[in-house]
Design a protein around this motif. Structure first.
Motif, PDB file in Angstrom:
ATOM      1  N   GLU A 164      66.428 103.072  47.425  1.00  0.00           N
ATOM      2  CA  GLU A 164      65.625 103.806  46.511  1.00  0.00           C
ATOM      3  C   GLU A 164      66.503 104.975  45.746  1.00  0.00           C
ATOM      4  O   GLU A 164      65.789 105.710  44.904  1.00  0.00           O
ATOM      5  CB  GLU A 164      64.534 104.341  46.899  1.00  0.00           C
ATOM      6  CG  GLU A 164      63.743 103.177  47.827  1.00  0.00           C
ATOM      7  CD  GLU A 164      63.587 101.847  47.036  1.00  0.00           C
ATOM      8  OE1 GLU A 164      63.735 101.970  46.045  1.00  0.00           O
ATOM      9  OE2 GLU A 164      63.400 100.946  47.929  1.00  0.00           O
TER      10      GLU A 164
ATOM     11  N   THR B 236      56.630 106.227  38.953  1.00  0.00           N
ATOM     12  CA  THR B 236      56.745 104.973  38.937  1.00  0.00           C
ATOM     13  C   THR B 236      58.317 104.639  39.414  1.00  0.00           C
ATOM     14  O   THR B 236      58.454 103.506  39.205  1.00  0.00           O
ATOM     15  CB  THR B 236      56.337 104.086  37.752  1.00  0.00           C
ATOM     16  OG1 THR B 236      57.183 104.377  36.454  1.00  0.00           O
ATOM     17  CG2 THR B 236      54.986 104.189  37.521  1.00  0.00           C
ATOM     18  N   ASN B 237      58.833 105.553  39.953  1.00  0.00           N
ATOM     19  CA  ASN B 237      60.062 105.319  40.958  1.00  0.00           C
ATOM     20  C   ASN B 237      59.966 106.404  42.123  1.00  0.00           C
ATOM     21  O   ASN B 237      59.428 107.186  41.889  1.00  0.00           O
ATOM     22  CB  ASN B 237      61.471 105.197  39.906  1.00  0.00           C
ATOM     23  CG  ASN B 237      61.940 106.625  39.571  1.00  0.00           C
ATOM     24  OD1 ASN B 237      62.021 107.685  40.466  1.00  0.00           O
ATOM     25  ND2 ASN B 237      61.985 106.930  38.363  1.00  0.00           N
TER      26      ASN B 237
ATOM     27  N   LEU C  32      55.052  94.509  48.560  1.00  0.00           N
ATOM     28  CA  LEU C  32      55.275  93.723  47.298  1.00  0.00           C
ATOM     29  C   LEU C  32      54.391  92.779  46.637  1.00  0.00           C
ATOM     30  O   LEU C  32      54.403  92.236  45.632  1.00  0.00           O
ATOM     31  CB  LEU C  32      56.604  93.252  47.318  1.00  0.00           C
ATOM     32  CG  LEU C  32      56.750  91.562  47.964  1.00  0.00           C
ATOM     33  CD1 LEU C  32      58.077  90.990  47.646  1.00  0.00           C
ATOM     34  CD2 LEU C  32      56.521  91.583  49.547  1.00  0.00           C
TER      35      LEU C  32
ATOM     36  N   ARG D 239      58.206 101.535  47.355  1.00  0.00           N
ATOM     37  CA  ARG D 239      58.458 101.521  46.088  1.00  0.00           C
ATOM     38  C   ARG D 239      57.250 101.547  45.171  1.00  0.00           C
ATOM     39  O   ARG D 239      56.198 100.938  45.585  1.00  0.00           O
ATOM     40  CB  ARG D 239      58.979 100.060  45.758  1.00  0.00           C
ATOM     41  CG  ARG D 239      60.475 100.038  45.969  1.00  0.00           C
ATOM     42  CD  ARG D 239      61.376  98.818  45.378  1.00  0.00           C
ATOM     43  NE  ARG D 239      62.485  98.838  45.586  1.00  0.00           N
ATOM     44  CZ  ARG D 239      63.342  97.741  46.032  1.00  0.00           C
ATOM     45  NH1 ARG D 239      62.999  96.990  46.343  1.00  0.00           N
ATOM     46  NH2 ARG D 239      64.635  98.164  46.237  1.00  0.00           N
TER      47      ARG D 239
ATOM     48  N   PHE E  53      57.050 101.251  41.909  1.00  0.00           N
ATOM     49  CA  PHE E  53      57.262 100.709  40.611  1.00  0.00           C
ATOM     50  C   PHE E  53      55.882 100.087  40.068  1.00  0.00           C
ATOM     51  O   PHE E  53      55.096  99.742  40.786  1.00  0.00           O
ATOM     52  CB  PHE E  53      58.219  99.447  40.734  1.00  0.00           C
ATOM     53  CG  PHE E  53      59.500  99.525  41.198  1.00  0.00           C
ATOM     54  CD1 PHE E  53      60.223 100.914  40.974  1.00  0.00           C
ATOM     55  CD2 PHE E  53      60.408  98.597  41.839  1.00  0.00           C
ATOM     56  CE1 PHE E  53      61.249 101.281  41.418  1.00  0.00           C
ATOM     57  CE2 PHE E  53      61.457  98.919  42.257  1.00  0.00           C
ATOM     58  CZ  PHE E  53      62.020 100.356  42.115  1.00  0.00           C
ATOM     59  N   GLU E  54      55.818 100.158  38.512  1.00  0.00           N
ATOM     60  CA  GLU E  54      54.735  99.469  37.953  1.00  0.00           C
ATOM     61  C   GLU E  54      54.119  98.318  38.504  1.00  0.00           C
ATOM     62  O   GLU E  54      55.285  97.415  38.475  1.00  0.00           O
ATOM     63  CB  GLU E  54      54.955  99.324  36.388  1.00  0.00           C
ATOM     64  CG  GLU E  54      54.922 100.490  35.655  1.00  0.00           C
ATOM     65  CD  GLU E  54      55.160 100.282  34.095  1.00  0.00           C
ATOM     66  OE1 GLU E  54      54.672  99.054  33.560  1.00  0.00           O
ATOM     67  OE2 GLU E  54      55.596 101.130  33.533  1.00  0.00           O
ATOM     68  N   GLY E  55      52.993  98.036  38.901  1.00  0.00           N
ATOM     69  CA  GLY E  55      52.803  96.499  39.403  1.00  0.00           C
ATOM     70  C   GLY E  55      53.113  96.205  40.624  1.00  0.00           C
ATOM     71  O   GLY E  55      52.864  95.132  41.142  1.00  0.00           O
ATOM     72  N   ARG E  56      54.136  97.038  41.435  1.00  0.00           N
ATOM     73  CA  ARG E  56      54.513  96.371  42.466  1.00  0.00           C
ATOM     74  C   ARG E  56      53.474  95.778  43.640  1.00  0.00           C
ATOM     75  O   ARG E  56      53.753  95.007  44.298  1.00  0.00           O
ATOM     76  CB  ARG E  56      55.325  97.727  43.259  1.00  0.00           C
ATOM     77  CG  ARG E  56      55.933  97.492  44.712  1.00  0.00           C
ATOM     78  CD  ARG E  56      57.298  96.668  44.655  1.00  0.00           C
ATOM     79  NE  ARG E  56      57.604  96.808  45.960  1.00  0.00           N
ATOM     80  CZ  ARG E  56      58.900  96.126  46.267  1.00  0.00           C
ATOM     81  NH1 ARG E  56      59.718  95.518  45.252  1.00  0.00           N
ATOM     82  NH2 ARG E  56      59.323  95.808  47.595  1.00  0.00           N
TER      83      ARG E  56
ATOM     84  N   GLN F  60      49.151  93.586  39.931  1.00  0.00           N
ATOM     85  CA  GLN F  60      49.171  94.091  38.395  1.00  0.00           C
ATOM     86  C   GLN F  60      48.417  95.148  38.201  1.00  0.00           C
ATOM     87  O   GLN F  60      47.127  95.142  38.397  1.00  0.00           O
ATOM     88  CB  GLN F  60      48.566  92.794  37.792  1.00  0.00           C
ATOM     89  CG  GLN F  60      49.692  91.715  37.292  1.00  0.00           C
ATOM     90  CD  GLN F  60      48.966  90.693  36.319  1.00  0.00           C
ATOM     91  OE1 GLN F  60      48.445  89.726  37.264  1.00  0.00           O
ATOM     92  NE2 GLN F  60      49.228  90.775  35.074  1.00  0.00           N
ATOM     93  N   GLY F  61      48.902  96.183  37.338  1.00  0.00           N
ATOM     94  CA  GLY F  61      47.933  97.328  37.151  1.00  0.00           C
ATOM     95  C   GLY F  61      47.905  98.400  38.348  1.00  0.00           C
ATOM     96  O   GLY F  61      47.106  99.434  38.017  1.00  0.00           O
TER      97      GLY F  61
END
Lengths: 465, 195
Positions: A225, A292-293, A404, A423, A425-428, A431-432
């Motif tokens: 990461e 988002t990271n 995930l 993580r 991240f977006e949508g990880r 969705q949304g």
């Protein structure tokens, strides 16, 4: 000039080298799972190349498996097919598979250490970026792509440029309720999400020396990461004691002989790193992420920084947060305790200690997903399951789950999830879905309060029931 | 693997930084057991709205931008090791990705699939992004043999591992090379066993 821990392990695995190019690195253990292996099997089959060393490969089903009703046929046709493919491929090629329902099944980075497959001084790879986890044992372990999975299948080797060397030192006394997850989230927030790219990282200092193996695995797990292909911690008595007696650990005289070698796996005093950072343990507080990271982390009591940058603003817009906002007291409806970062017994012990005698908030849906069948069994045996159930939690079955969201464990659109995974991240997680990374203690406290809170009482490792 | 020698194309600008492989190809599309068709879902959640309609504000849906080169923000391809990200970009039609920084695993995966990652300075990237955005018909020429990227904002040379360059130009992959080392690998195993 002295050698680093990384040099010692790497150099002892170099088979050959291309002039002015990469080296041929021998791989001791190759872990595989259902998602990143099928195309590699297919590639070899199409080219009529046999698997070079099937007895050095271990397979598990984890990424795409359901975490309820594992005894029933998998509903999703594509997932079912992918798992069947893994079973067929392993059978055809004489590869050991811990399939769904097997007593050793679980997340690849949880089962290999707990079975004693992971050992100091080894080189290990897996088609999964969190393979860095195994570095906790003084192992060179890193994630690879599917083409490389095929290369290891074909030759038990990889063509690699030797990475540069980075050391992160953390010394001093950790504050109360600061867990290994907070330590690594702090490191990444300070150094940045791509600070380690091109490097292999060694974690050194009394903070890591005093950590349990579970804690060290949490730290090494998240090396990727910050971009580092892998992270390592020098093996010591904690490591040896953890390995001793495990299913595939060396036995008797052979174990002592191995320990004598493992003790040599330390960075020499005069070894030089390409890059080095030193951080003070007393500066670390419980951490959460707001963006988002995983580098977008703050102390739980801090406000979101004010940075004028398009990518930063895009990230905050996705999360629905504002610059300068405080996340404490924010209502949270979803909590996930699991993933290869935080689904080991110690993580559930900490969470159970906190929730004991309390009740889960009514607004919270909490998914507690053990990392393996063995962890699940231990949770039950230690009486933690009862504690969770009395507090209104239900344990699920092992797997990667909502880390995930490949299976049905998806956080609904627009919802925040305080998650012990790796993580944001977006949508990880669906969705949304909006992920807030935190330690198992912060996640447990969030589930009880129904909002982000700090833990005021000191939480110690529980006495075993 | 398909050979890569030279390429002249217009490019698509995507200045967002830290584009992770979950954005390039979300996990829910990783259930396939072959390599085909991932291009349909490249940048899925940016290309399409939640109701499945096209997100017209996303650059891949802006018909004024075409071409087989993606010019992206710093730290492209971070996160998961999924090679599906490289497969998806290739399948969509990209041959080259230009950025000021690439994540390690993605870079390796791209090279193993004939997708050329070109690292340029932040300053050059900024100029290039501005130029392409202002004039979508801007052409970029890449000569891999000479390691040169030529555009109207200037001609620069780029770095690539000489072994990987040879592989791309000839369409070779690492498997044949590694198998050719079989005897050395066997000898290494015997020596290790005797330790």
């Amino acid at each position: 000039m002295g050698k680093t821990l990384f040099d010692k392990v790497w150099d002892s695995h170099v088979v050959d080298a291309v002039e002015n190019g990469p080296q041929v690195l021998y791989i001791d253990k190759h872990l595989i799972h259902e998602v990143t292996s099928p195309q590699a099997f297919q590639e070899l089959e199409e080219r009529s190349i046999p698997i070079a060393r099937p007895n050095q490969i271990v397979a598990t089903a984890d990424h795409n498996t359901p975490t309820i009703d594992q005894h029933l046929p998998i509903k999703d046709a594509l997932s079912r097919k992918q798992l069947q493919q893994l079973t067929e491929n392993c059978k055809k090629n004489n590869i050991t598979l811990y399939d769904l329902g097997h007593k050793y099944n679980g997340i690849v980075h949880v089962i290999a250490p707990e079975l004693g497959i992971t050992q100091p001084g080894m080189t290990m790879v897996c088609g999964d970026s969190h393979t860095s986890t195994h570095g906790a044992f003084g192992t060179i372990a890193f994630g690879i792509g599917t083409s490389q999975v095929a290369q290891v299948f074909a030759s038990q080797c990889l063509l690699m440029q030797k990475p540069k060397k980075l050391r992160v030192n953390v010394n001093g006394k950790l504050r109360k309720n600061v867990l290994p997850k907070d330590v690594i989230l702090y490191i990444i927030s300070k150094l940045g999400t791509n600070s380690g790219t091109g490097y292999f990282c060694e974690y050194a200092g009394n903070v890591f020396e005093e950590m349990s193996m579970e804690g060290r695995m949490t730290v090494c797990n998240m090396s990727i990461e910050m971009g580092a292909r892998g992270g390592m911690i020098a093996p010591d008595e904690t490591t040896f004691n953890y390995i001793k007696g495990r299913e595939f650990a060396p036995k008797d005289d052979n174990f002592d002989k191995k320990v004598a070698y493992w003790k040599t796996l330390k960075t020499d005093a005069n070894a030089v790193f390409d890059l080095e950072y030193t951080l003070d343990a007393s500066d670390i507080e419980p951490m959460i992420t707001y963006g988002t990271n995983p580098g977008m982390g703050i102390k739980i009591s801090d406000t979101i920084p004010r940075i004028n940058d398009a990518t930063f603003e895009k990230s905050l817009a996705y999360m629905g947060f504002n610059k300068g906002e405080l996340l404490l007291e924010k209502e949270i409806n979803y909590v996930f305790i699991g993933s290869c970062t935080n689904s080991r017994i110690e993580d559930f012990r900490i969470a159970a200690t906190y929730v004991k005698g309390k009740q889960k908030a009514a607004n919270v849906t909490a998914w507690l997903v053990p990392g393996s069948q063995q962890v699940a069994k231990q949770i039950s045996q230690e009486g933690l399951k009862k504690i969770f159930e009395e507090a209104g939690f239900k344990l699920r079955q092992p797997g990667c789950s909502a880390c995930l969201a490949m299976n049905d464990d998806k956080i609904p659109e627009g919802e925040y999830c305080v998650s012990t995974s790796n993580r944001n991240f977006e949508g990880r997680q669906g969705q949304g879905a909006k992920t807030i990374l935190a330690s198992p203690l912060t996640a447990a406290a969030t589930a009880i309060a129904g909002k982000i809170v700090t833990v005021s009482e000191e939480i110690e490792e529980p006495e075993l029931v | 693997m398909e050979k890569f020698v030279t390429l002249t194309s217009t490019a698509i600008p995507l200045p967002t930084e830290n584009i992770d492989t979950d954005q390039i190809i979300p996990a829910r599309f990783l259930k396939a057991t072959d390599k085909q068709g991932f291009g349909d879902n490249v940048f899925r959640d940016w290309r399409f709205n939640k109701d499945g309609s096209t997100n017209s504000s996303f650059v891949l849906n802006d018909t004024s931008f075409q071409g087989s080169i993606l010019v992206a923000g710093n730290n492209f391809g971070c996160g998961s090791s999924r090679e599906h990200a490289a497969w998806a970009l290739s399948d969509y039609g990209f041959k080259v990705i230009i950025s000021s920084f690439f994540a390690d695993i993605f870079k390796g995966n791209a090279l193993n699939n004939g997708l050329l990652p070109i690292q340029v300075s932040e300053e050059y990237l900024k100029k290039l992004l501005t130029k392409i955005t202002e004039n979508p018909s801007t052409e970029l020429t890449i000569n891999l043999e000479q390691q040169i990227l030529k555009t109207s904002v200037g001609e620069i040379s780029f770095e690539i591992d000489s072994y990987k360059k040879m592989c791309l130009i000839n369409g070779y992959d690492d498997i044949d090379f590694l198998i050719s080392k079989k005897e050395k690998i066997n000898a290494f195993e015997i020596a290790q066993h005797q330790l």
